[in-house]
Design an enzyme around this catalytic site. Structure first.
Site, mmCIF file in Angstrom:
data_model
loop_
_atom_site.group_PDB
_atom_site.id
_atom_site.type_symbol
_atom_site.label_atom_id
_atom_site.label_comp_id
_atom_site.label_asym_id
_atom_site.label_seq_id
_atom_site.Cartn_x
_atom_site.Cartn_y
_atom_site.Cartn_z
ATOM 1 N N LEU A 145 0.863 -1.175 0.000
ATOM 2 C CA LEU A 145 0.000 0.000 0.000
ATOM 3 C C LEU A 145 0.901 1.227 0.000
ATOM 4 C CD1 LEU A 145 -2.647 -0.909 2.760
ATOM 5 C CD2 LEU A 145 -2.867 -1.182 0.289
ATOM 6 N N ASP A 146 0.440 2.312 -0.606
ATOM 7 C CA ASP A 146 1.194 3.559 -0.541
ATOM 8 C C ASP A 146 1.365 3.976 0.914
ATOM 9 O OD1 ASP A 146 1.259 3.692 -3.314
ATOM 10 O OD2 ASP A 146 -0.540 4.933 -3.431
ATOM 11 N N LYS A 147 2.395 4.753 1.178
ATOM 12 C CA LYS A 147 2.683 5.201 2.542
ATOM 13 C C LYS A 147 1.445 5.773 3.227
ATOM 14 C CE LYS A 147 5.317 8.735 5.048
ATOM 15 N NZ LYS A 147 6.301 9.856 4.930
#
Length: 360
Positions: free
Chosen positions: A170-172
């Site tokens: 997942l993106d940050k």
């Protein structure tokens, strides 16, 4: 302990991130790699008179020539007790001391006591509810403090798995559910399921605007032609497909805002964010793809949360499904906009009819 590279991951892998991580694997060769140290060797008689940087590449073959040259230029190489430049002539039999500086990339593979919210785990799988702000994979600028570091601390045997068991990311600043492998068998099986697109991953996004009807966006994604930090719908990009379904909407002085259920069929970098922008429905709070001139919000990141994860258990073959409550900061922003928080409850979601397998 370094993490060995593994088999190909699913399409969700960021190619640039893979390159950075593989580079880190090359450099993190032992548990002491992160500490400065001094290495000693003597110049062989056959190398007398040659350029020192060439000879260093033979003497310390574990490092690249460009890295050794940079250390020479930084005064970190001594020959017979004196600082030596890259073009210095090698002296037969002279002792060379190489000062190897601390390597921040080695921290990518150090166990760190990072709190992880485990929803479920057994000998093969771990289901993690990731908070916004936590980086999943180590990369430039984030060699420590990542989910991978936390996995190595929580599950020490993860050091023997590719990417410590991480098979997707997942993106940050995206929150919600992730699955992590805890065995080599599970890792291989999860990668196979991701490649076969049989794992259902569903997200809730808050966007500017309204979606009149459910729709699939089938548009290739690649690097933005002018901004390398961004992705975009581009000709020649990698195939990408996302389903969007409106579950709630509200209106105010700010205009219309909608809550969308988003289903990934593929998993490209920033896919939901890029496809939502492509529809003209940019995510609230998104620093890269958000609405220009949007009113100030309390939400400090893109409004995207992984709500549902459904997969087959690698050992038993049983279908398993998990839900995650939408993150509190997204719910708070929804309420501030005057909408009903009950509309963001994804606990009743299942893998149909929006499952990728049901795609037309």
């Amino acid at each position: 302990m370094p993490v060995a590279p593994g088999p190909a991951r699913d399409a969700a892998a960021d190619d640039a991130l893979d390159d950075a991580l593989d580079d880190a694997l090359d450099h993190a060769t032992d548990a002491q790699a992160s500490a400065p140290r001094s290495l000693y060797s003597n110049i062989p008689p056959t190398a007398a008179g040659e350029r020192l940087d060439k000879v260093l590449a033979q003497m310390f073959a574990q490092f690249s020539r460009s890295r050794l040259r940079a250390w020479c230029e930084a005064g970190l190489v001594r020959m017979a007790g004196s600082v030596a430049a890259p073009r210095s002539k090698a002296r037969a039999g002279a002792e060379v001391m190489l000062q190897v500086p601390a390597d921040p990339e080695a921290a990518a593979f150090a166990a760190e006591p990072i709190p992880l919210q485990l929803l479920w785990h057994d000998a093969d799988l771990a289901i993690i509810d990731k908070p916004a702000g936590l980086v999943v994979h180590p990369a430039a600028g984030n060699w420590s403090g990542t989910l991978l570091n936390g996995l190595l601390a929580r599950f020490p045997d993860a050091a023997g798995l590719p990417r410590a068991g991480i098979v997707h990311r997942l993106d940050k600043d995206t929150s919600g559910l992730m699955v992590v492998a805890r065995s080599l068998q599970a890792h291989a099986d999860l990668v196979r399921q991701l490649q076969a697109r049989s794992i259902s991953r569903q997200y809730l996004a808050l966007v500017w605007g309204e979606l009149p009807r459910s729709t699939w966006v089938d548009a290739p994604i690649g690097r933005h032609p002018r901004d390398r930090l961004r992705m975009a719908v581009v000709a020649g990009g990698k195939p990408a497909r996302t389903r969007f379904e409106s579950i709630a909407a509200c209106r105010g002085s700010f205009g219309a805002v909608s809550a969308l259920r988003c289903v990934l069929e593929s998993g490209r970098t920033h896919q939901i964010r890029v496809h939502a922008q492509h529809l003209g429905l940019p995510l609230l709070g998104d620093p890269l793809y958000g609405r220009r001139g949007a009113p100030p919000l309390s939400l400090r990141r893109q409004a995207l949360h992984a709500v549902l994860l459904r997969l087959r258990h690698p050992r038993s073959g049983q279908w398993m499904q998990w839900h995650s409550a939408v993150a509190a900061d997204m719910v708070a922003q929804w309420v501030e906009l005057g909408a009903d928080p009950r509309m963001l409850d994804g606990s009743a979601w299942d893998a149909s009819p929006a499952d990728p397998a049901a795609a037309p």
